[in-house]
Write an enzyme that holds these catalytic residues in place. Structure first.
Site, mmCIF file in Angstrom:
data_model
loop_
_atom_site.group_PDB
_atom_site.id
_atom_site.type_symbol
_atom_site.label_atom_id
_atom_site.label_comp_id
_atom_site.label_asym_id
_atom_site.label_seq_id
_atom_site.Cartn_x
_atom_site.Cartn_y
_atom_site.Cartn_z
ATOM 1 N N HIS A 318 0.852 -1.181 0.000
ATOM 2 C CA HIS A 318 0.000 0.000 0.000
ATOM 3 C C HIS A 318 0.889 1.232 0.000
ATOM 4 O O HIS A 318 1.942 1.218 0.635
ATOM 5 C CB HIS A 318 -0.901 0.011 1.251
ATOM 6 C CG HIS A 318 -2.066 0.925 1.115
ATOM 7 N ND1 HIS A 318 -1.981 2.265 1.367
ATOM 8 C CD2 HIS A 318 -3.333 0.679 0.716
ATOM 9 C CE1 HIS A 318 -3.157 2.806 1.137
ATOM 10 N NE2 HIS A 318 -3.992 1.879 0.742
ATOM 11 N N ASP A 376 -8.103 -5.318 0.110
ATOM 12 C CA ASP A 376 -8.568 -6.029 -1.079
ATOM 13 C C ASP A 376 -8.251 -7.506 -1.042
ATOM 14 O O ASP A 376 -8.892 -8.314 -1.705
ATOM 15 C CB ASP A 376 -7.934 -5.421 -2.335
ATOM 16 C CG ASP A 376 -8.462 -4.043 -2.591
ATOM 17 O OD1 ASP A 376 -9.659 -3.850 -2.427
ATOM 18 O OD2 ASP A 376 -7.666 -3.156 -2.935
HETATM 19 N N1 ACO Z 1 4.236 -7.507 -4.932
HETATM 20 C C1 ACO Z 1 5.584 -7.528 -5.083
HETATM 21 N N2 ACO Z 1 6.377 -6.451 -4.889
HETATM 22 C C2 ACO Z 1 5.775 -5.309 -4.557
HETATM 23 C C3 ACO Z 1 4.371 -5.204 -4.370
HETATM 24 C C4 ACO Z 1 3.608 -6.360 -4.571
HETATM 25 N N3 ACO Z 1 2.285 -6.334 -4.421
HETATM 26 N N4 ACO Z 1 4.051 -3.942 -4.037
HETATM 27 C C5 ACO Z 1 5.196 -3.245 -3.998
HETATM 28 N N5 ACO Z 1 6.252 -4.084 -4.295
HETATM 29 C C6 ACO Z 1 7.673 -3.724 -4.289
HETATM 30 C C7 ACO Z 1 8.067 -2.878 -5.469
HETATM 31 O O1 ACO Z 1 8.478 -3.674 -6.565
HETATM 32 C C8 ACO Z 1 9.189 -2.065 -4.888
HETATM 33 O O2 ACO Z 1 10.327 -2.889 -4.826
HETATM 34 P P1 ACO Z 1 11.823 -2.240 -5.032
HETATM 35 O O3 ACO Z 1 11.980 -1.280 -3.896
HETATM 36 O O4 ACO Z 1 12.733 -3.408 -4.990
HETATM 37 O O5 ACO Z 1 11.765 -1.559 -6.365
HETATM 38 C C9 ACO Z 1 8.747 -1.796 -3.452
HETATM 39 O O6 ACO Z 1 7.899 -2.905 -3.123
HETATM 40 C C10 ACO Z 1 7.985 -0.493 -3.266
HETATM 41 O O7 ACO Z 1 6.900 -0.482 -4.187
HETATM 42 P P2 ACO Z 1 6.288 0.810 -4.879
HETATM 43 O O8 ACO Z 1 5.715 0.429 -6.206
HETATM 44 O O9 ACO Z 1 7.285 1.922 -4.844
HETATM 45 O O10 ACO Z 1 5.125 1.176 -3.888
HETATM 46 P P3 ACO Z 1 3.917 2.140 -4.209
HETATM 47 O O11 ACO Z 1 3.583 2.812 -2.937
HETATM 48 O O12 ACO Z 1 4.201 3.000 -5.378
HETATM 49 O O13 ACO Z 1 2.761 1.122 -4.661
HETATM 50 C C11 ACO Z 1 0.856 -0.254 -4.641
HETATM 51 C C12 ACO Z 1 1.696 0.777 -3.863
HETATM 52 C C13 ACO Z 1 0.465 0.315 -6.018
HETATM 53 C C14 ACO Z 1 -0.439 -0.528 -3.861
HETATM 54 C C15 ACO Z 1 1.685 -1.554 -4.802
HETATM 55 O O14 ACO Z 1 2.055 -2.071 -3.548
HETATM 56 C C16 ACO Z 1 0.937 -2.615 -5.623
HETATM 57 O O15 ACO Z 1 0.980 -2.584 -6.868
HETATM 58 N N6 ACO Z 1 0.241 -3.585 -4.927
HETATM 59 C C17 ACO Z 1 -0.538 -4.583 -5.611
HETATM 60 C C18 ACO Z 1 -1.879 -3.997 -6.048
HETATM 61 C C19 ACO Z 1 -2.832 -3.779 -4.878
HETATM 62 O O16 ACO Z 1 -3.034 -4.651 -4.036
HETATM 63 N N7 ACO Z 1 -3.452 -2.590 -4.866
HETATM 64 C C20 ACO Z 1 -4.448 -2.251 -3.850
HETATM 65 C C21 ACO Z 1 -4.040 -1.057 -3.107
HETATM 66 S S1 ACO Z 1 -5.130 -0.797 -1.772
HETATM 67 C C22 ACO Z 1 -6.466 -0.036 -2.434
HETATM 68 O O17 ACO Z 1 -6.488 0.587 -3.469
HETATM 69 C C23 ACO Z 1 -7.661 -0.188 -1.616
#
Ligand code: ACO
Length: 441
Positions: A318, A376
């Site tokens: 998140h 979710d």
């Molecule tokens: N699976 C694997 N790796 C992940 C995930 C994941 N679900 N989420 C983040 N990471 C990793 C990224 O690759 C990144 O790794 P790095 O530092 O080695 O490059 C690190 O964790 C940080 O991730 P960011 O993308 O910078 O985090 P951001 O805050 O931009 O993204 C997000 C948040 C979009 C929710 C992301 O975690 C994601 O795509 N999750 C899956 C989709 C999801 O469940 N969305 C629901 C959100 S809650 C809602 O809307 C109610």
């Protein structure tokens, strides 16, 4: 190179001073303190003073507004609506009360609540002509596409609540949106099933009425299971608002141009649809189905960790929560209750989900990046057990979030410092060049 210094000056006003190391010039900006949470640097004069903008893709460090509605402490895993914890609201309140709280700032007394419930009930029907819109869609249309289009179309039907300068019209539009969203959503579902639309019933609660419009058929009586209605109501509470997320910011930006509220909410629905946001609950289920059995989990965990693979574990991570999402804790409990009610004790996808959660909570990659299950992750399994097709998951999220969007929209319109949303950019494209005619290229 630019340095930043924070100081509290004699007038007890906190300030931050920027030093432009290229010129030695200093620029001082006030620090604004909220009631709780990080302070913000008021950089409204930054461009005027320095000729520079800030660069903050994804607005990770940018406060876009002054709000009194929802507070999140992502490190502690805290979510408050108007000061009340989401856990208290989910356990002790109901969705209509939470709607009133978000819109008006206080919990209603008995008379206020009764009046609010009556008002919402009396706005649940939609104009008969609106039914015709559904026939314009293919039967396999995604219900989010329908929801987006039909919500935007409401502006063409309710002209008497589109003058955003009139507080009374703003309130009526708010009530209409909260009231009609279940009707529009249920119609989208019925349309995809080829079943007749079911009209709303004002004697039922908000959640009961929604379940009735979804699952009743004219051929036989339908009795809403009160435990299911309770679970539905709790799911609505958990999704009601979440501060300045992508869809809410979209609603605020759309509304900042003084677009009508129906168009603004349609914009929010479009943003919510994405799998990185509200579409994640649908994506979680698809992912669990794709994994298929617990022995394939290591393969998917490895893919999620591989930087060369775009695959992410849906339902994990998140932008704000770097601790357990408090909504996920309530949702996880609710999920098990629903599975008990419907008698699903052996749901294979739940087994995969639980094993995935266990591994991810122990795995160094997820622990280091603070990637916890989000709301979710559990809502998808809950909704599936309740009988919803996957394509309806994000629709339910949109329905519940409508009150949050509309409360935030109202707050924005009523904020005297509100301006049209207009971010700036760091331009790194071509500089001015000479146009070459087609036959010379
Ligand atoms: N699976 C694997 N790796 C992940 C995930 C994941 N679900 N989420 C983040 N990471 C990793 C990224 O690759 C990144 O790794 P790095 O530092 O080695 O490059 C690190 O964790 C940080 O991730 P960011 O993308 O910078 O985090 P951001 O805050 O931009 O993204 C997000 C948040 C979009 C929710 C992301 O975690 C994601 O795509 N999750 C899956 C989709 C999801 O469940 N969305 C629901 C959100 S809650 C809602 O809307 C109610």
């Amino acid at each position: 190179m630019t340095q930043v210094h924070t100081a509290a000056n004699d007038a007890a006003e906190d300030t931050v001073t920027l030093i432009d190391n290229r010129t030695g010039k200093t620029f001082t900006y006030p620090v604004l303190n909220g009631t709780v949470g990080p302070s913000v640097i008021d950089i409204r004069n930054l461009y005027r003073d320095t000729g520079m903008f800030t660069y903050d893709p994804g607005y990770t460090s940018t406060g876009s507004c002054d709000s009194r509605i929802t507070y999140i402490d992502g490190d502690q895993g805290i979510l408050l609506h108007r000061g009340y914890t989401i856990t208290d609201l989910a356990e002790k309140s109901d969705f209509m009360e939470v709607c009133y709280l978000l819109l008006h700032g206080e919990l209603p007394n008995v008379a206020e609540k009764n009046k609010f419930v009556r008002t919402i009930s009396r706005h649940t029907m939609v104009h008969e002509k609106l039914r015709g819109f559904y026939d314009g869609f293919r039967n396999d249309a995604h219900p989010m596409a329908i929801l987006c289009g039909v919500t935007g179309a409401l502006a063409a039907f309710y002209h008497d609540s589109t003058d955003i300068r009139d507080p009374q019209q703003r309130l009526i539009a708010s009530h209409r949106l909260i009231a009609k969203m279940p009707t529009i959503s249920a119609m989208a579902y019925k349309f995809s099933k080829g079943e007749p639309f079911v009209y709303p019933r004002n004697d039922l609660s908000y959640a009961e009425n929604f379940l009735h419009m979804l699952f009743a058929v004219p051929a036989e009586p339908y009795h809403v299971n009160p435990a299911m209605a309770k679970a539905m109501d709790r799911l609505f509470i958990l999704h009601a608002d979440h501060e300045q997320n992508a869809s809410t910011s979209t609603v605020r930006i759309a509304g900042s141009s003084h677009a009508n509220p129906f168009a603004c909410i349609a914009a929010g629905i479009a943003s919510l649809w994405g799998p990185a946001h509200g579409g994640a609950n649908e994506a979680v289920l698809k992912m669990l189905e794709q994994i298929g059995s617990p022995d394939r989990i290591p393969e998917f965990i490895a893919r999620a960790k591989d930087p060369a693979d775009p695959f992410r574990l849906m339902g994990f991570g998140h932008r704000v929560y770097k601790n357990y999402d408090p909504r996920a804790a309530v949702m996880s409990k609710s999920c098990h209750e629903v599975l008990d009610i419907v008698g699903v004790t052996n749901e294979p996808l739940l087994k995969i989900a639980q094993e995935l959660e266990r591994i991810a909570l122990e795995d160094e990659y997820f622990v280091d990046r603070k990637l916890f299950p989000n709301v979710d992750f559990y809502s998808g399994i809950t909704l599936r057990a309740m009988g919803f097709p996957t394509s309806m998951f994000t629709v339910l999220f949109a329905l519940a979030r409508t009150v949050g969007w509309i409360a935030q929209w109202k707050e924005m319109i009523e904020d005297p410092v509100q301006k049209i949303g207009r971010p700036r950019q760091l331009y790194s494209g071509a500089t001015q060049r000479v146009y070459v005619p087609l036959d010379e290229r």
